[in-house]
Design an enzyme around this catalytic site. Structure first.
Site, PDB file in Angstrom:
ATOM      1  N   LYS A 143       0.814  -1.231   0.000  1.00 57.68           N
ATOM      2  CA  LYS A 143       0.000   0.000   0.000  1.00 57.68           C
ATOM      3  C   LYS A 143       0.839   1.268   0.000  1.00 57.68           C
ATOM      4  O   LYS A 143       0.474   2.263  -0.614  1.00 57.68           O
ATOM      5  CB  LYS A 143      -0.982   0.016   1.167  1.00 57.68           C
ATOM      6  N   VAL A 189      -5.450  -2.966   0.219  1.00 60.37           N
ATOM      7  CA  VAL A 189      -6.495  -2.310   1.024  1.00 60.37           C
ATOM      8  C   VAL A 189      -7.527  -3.343   1.483  1.00 60.37           C
ATOM      9  O   VAL A 189      -8.068  -4.091   0.674  1.00 60.37           O
ATOM     10  CB  VAL A 189      -7.233  -1.217   0.212  1.00 60.37           C
ATOM     11  N   GLY A 241      -7.279  -6.063   3.247  1.00 57.63           N
ATOM     12  CA  GLY A 241      -6.900  -7.480   3.341  1.00 57.63           C
ATOM     13  C   GLY A 241      -7.685  -8.339   2.364  1.00 57.63           C
ATOM     14  O   GLY A 241      -7.590  -8.187   1.149  1.00 57.63           O
ATOM     15  N   ILE A 284     -10.938  -8.406   1.872  1.00 60.79           N
ATOM     16  CA  ILE A 284     -12.182  -7.825   1.301  1.00 60.79           C
ATOM     17  C   ILE A 284     -11.888  -7.377  -0.128  1.00 60.79           C
ATOM     18  O   ILE A 284     -10.964  -6.592  -0.339  1.00 60.79           O
ATOM     19  CB  ILE A 284     -12.645  -6.574   2.103  1.00 60.79           C
ATOM     20  N   GLU A 314      -5.054  -5.559  -5.135  1.00 60.19           N
ATOM     21  CA  GLU A 314      -6.242  -5.774  -4.297  1.00 60.19           C
ATOM     22  C   GLU A 314      -5.881  -5.954  -2.817  1.00 60.19           C
ATOM     23  O   GLU A 314      -6.590  -5.496  -1.923  1.00 60.19           O
ATOM     24  CB  GLU A 314      -7.004  -7.013  -4.808  1.00 60.19           C
ATOM     25  N   LYS A 333      -4.118   3.624   2.608  1.00 61.12           N
ATOM     26  CA  LYS A 333      -5.247   2.863   2.058  1.00 61.12           C
ATOM     27  C   LYS A 333      -6.375   3.776   1.574  1.00 61.12           C
ATOM     28  O   LYS A 333      -6.930   3.565   0.507  1.00 61.12           O
ATOM     29  CB  LYS A 333      -5.757   1.885   3.122  1.00 61.12           C
ATOM     30  N   GLY A 370       1.550 -10.767  16.861  1.00 65.59           N
ATOM     31  CA  GLY A 370       1.960 -10.535  15.473  1.00 65.59           C
ATOM     32  C   GLY A 370       1.043  -9.573  14.732  1.00 65.59           C
ATOM     33  O   GLY A 370       1.153  -9.388  13.522  1.00 65.59           O
ATOM     34  N   GLY A 424      -3.595 -10.469   7.660  1.00 63.44           N
ATOM     35  CA  GLY A 424      -3.306 -11.891   7.887  1.00 63.44           C
ATOM     36  C   GLY A 424      -2.989 -12.591   6.588  1.00 63.44           C
ATOM     37  O   GLY A 424      -3.378 -12.151   5.510  1.00 63.44           O
TER      38      GLY A 424
END
Ligand code: HSE
Length: 431
Positions: free
Chosen positions: A106, A133, A135, A137, A130, A206, A188, A303
């Site tokens: 990003k 921003v 993760g 979604i 993709e 983002k 983490g 993640g």
């Protein structure tokens, strides 16, 4: 059948997960795209590390430029990170060598996205991001393709999982920012240097990307308000709760005429409104436009699983050839849009003063507010440790500039005012 040859540059958590999920879903990818996808080369810092995976022979190449110059490679996946240095070089050089590029980076896209998309168009390749921003979604593709028939007016939401986790856990566990930050680091979720997340810069990158895509503007990546959550204490969360509010770090972009009002800052949001109940590392984005109206997208914002899902969706879009423009329109069609001066912003404001508990403090505050035409809607004082007091208030609708003047005037008196916290109220029912 045409085959696509892919190289992964950077084999950390995300790179490894991308590798595993491509291998695992190889036959689905073939069925859904009509093409075979080969992972032909991987560049990793430590090729001997045991990653619990058996890699094909000769897949590792230490020299990044041998990969970029390999005529057999069609798509490069950059998973190094950072807006400068190696990552920047890899992405620019790969495009110049006519490779499609997929990245989750990003900060690189927020800073160099306009130049990179022009370069990608010139070389007839795709640059997709993709995973940068939200993760997992699919917010970028939703805006570019799913909402193509709309003129968007608002894009806002929770775009940083780490800060959402910290705020959620502070409230749930009645613990301080510092304690929860340490836990987030152990889990983490937060980096050892947590600045990018907790000071709002990650969310700023983002929202810069989303507003550019949503409003068709050149990227606005500086000059706008960016505030994080470092100052927020339990007192703020509790007072907000007692009045029916949650505190969330929001990234907000609005298109007003030919200008953009863009910012990142914590907000008090009424409990019963959309993103107030998005907790932990979950992200949520609200997109408003015509003719569709208001839509909301929610899911895991970080993640390895969610990020690999987004990276692979970009790879398959390149294979399908259905996502030509990085920002949803030809780079030459992107308009330069100015930023709206935030001093003219109006909202209600939450302010907490940690003061010396002596006579006359309250009158100093109310006098400063009155002088600047700011009216108080709620007020509470609670005694704190060792002769200090927290005075918390929420104003009626006021102008940002006037609030700033009050805070500047009062904060000069450091003996009396130990700390001042100001959080904007986003009362969407009214404003
Ligand atoms: N640090 C980011 C977050 C990771 O907490 O949302 C995903 O960009």
């Amino acid at each position: 059948m045409k085959e696509f040859n892919l190289a992964i540059i950077g084999l950390g958590n995300i790179g490894l997960e991308v590798y595993k999920n491509i291998k695992k879903n190889a036959s689905d990818i073939k069925k859904k795209t009509g093409f075979k996808l080969n992972i032909s080369q991987i560049c990793a810092k430590d090729i001997k590390k045991n990653r619990g995976v058996k890699f094909s022979k000769n897949i590792f190449e230490k020299n990044i430029f041998k990969i970029i110059n390999n005529p057999e490679i069609d798509i490069i996946v950059e998973l190094i990170g950072g807006s400068e240095g190696v990552a920047k070089k890899v992405v620019f050089e790969s495009i110049k060598k006519n490779k499609h590029v997929v990245t989750a980076n990003k900060s690189l896209i927020s800073k160099h996205g306009d130049a990179l998309s022009i370069l990608a168009e010139k070389h007839g390749v795709n640059l997709l991001f993709e995973a940068a921003v939200g993760g997992g979604i699919p917010i970028i593709r939703s805006i570019k393709q799913g909402l193509i028939a709309n003129r968007l007016s608002h894009i806002y939401g929770i775009l940083n999982g780490t800060t959402n986790f910290i705020l959620t856990e502070m409230e749930k566990r009645n613990e301080s920012f510092q304690t929860i930050l340490k836990d987030a680091q152990k889990l983490g979720y937060a980096e050892s240097n947590p600045t990018a997340d907790v000071d709002g810069f990650d969310a700023a990158d983002k929202i810069s990307i989303l507003s550019s895509i949503g409003f068709g503007s050149k990227i606005i990546n500086k000059g706008f308000l960016v505030e994080g959550i470092r100052n927020i204490e339990l007192e703020d969360i509790k007072f907000a709760k007692s009045l029916g509010y949650k505190i969330k770090l929001l990234a907000i972009a609005e298109k007003i005429g030919n200008k953009v009002k863009q910012r990142v800052h914590p907000c008090l949001i009424p409990n019963d409104i959309d993103v107030a109940n998005i907790d932990d590392v979950i992200n949520a984005v609200v997109v408003d436009g015509q003719p569709i109206g208001r839509t909301i997208y929610e899911g895991p914002g970080a993640g390895k699983g969610p990020t690999s899902s987004a990276v692979i969706s970009d790879i398959t879009s390149i294979m399908l050839g259905n996502d030509e423009f990085s920002f949803g329109l030809a780079p030459s069609a992107k308009k330069k849009m100015g930023l709206i001066n935030f001093d003219n912003h109006i909202s209600r404001y939450y302010i907490r003063f940690l003061t010396k508990d002596v006579s006359g403090v309250l009158s100093k505050i109310t006098l400063a507010l009155a002088k600047n035409k700011i009216s108080i809607a709620n007020l509470l004082q609670t005694p704190s440790k060792s002769g200090a007091a927290n005075i918390m208030l929420i104003t009626h609708v006021s102008k940002e500039l006037n609030i700033k003047k009050v805070l500047r005037n009062l904060s000069i008196n450091k003996k009396l005012f130990k700390k001042i916290v100001m959080i904007r109220v986003r009362d969407l029912k009214k404003l």
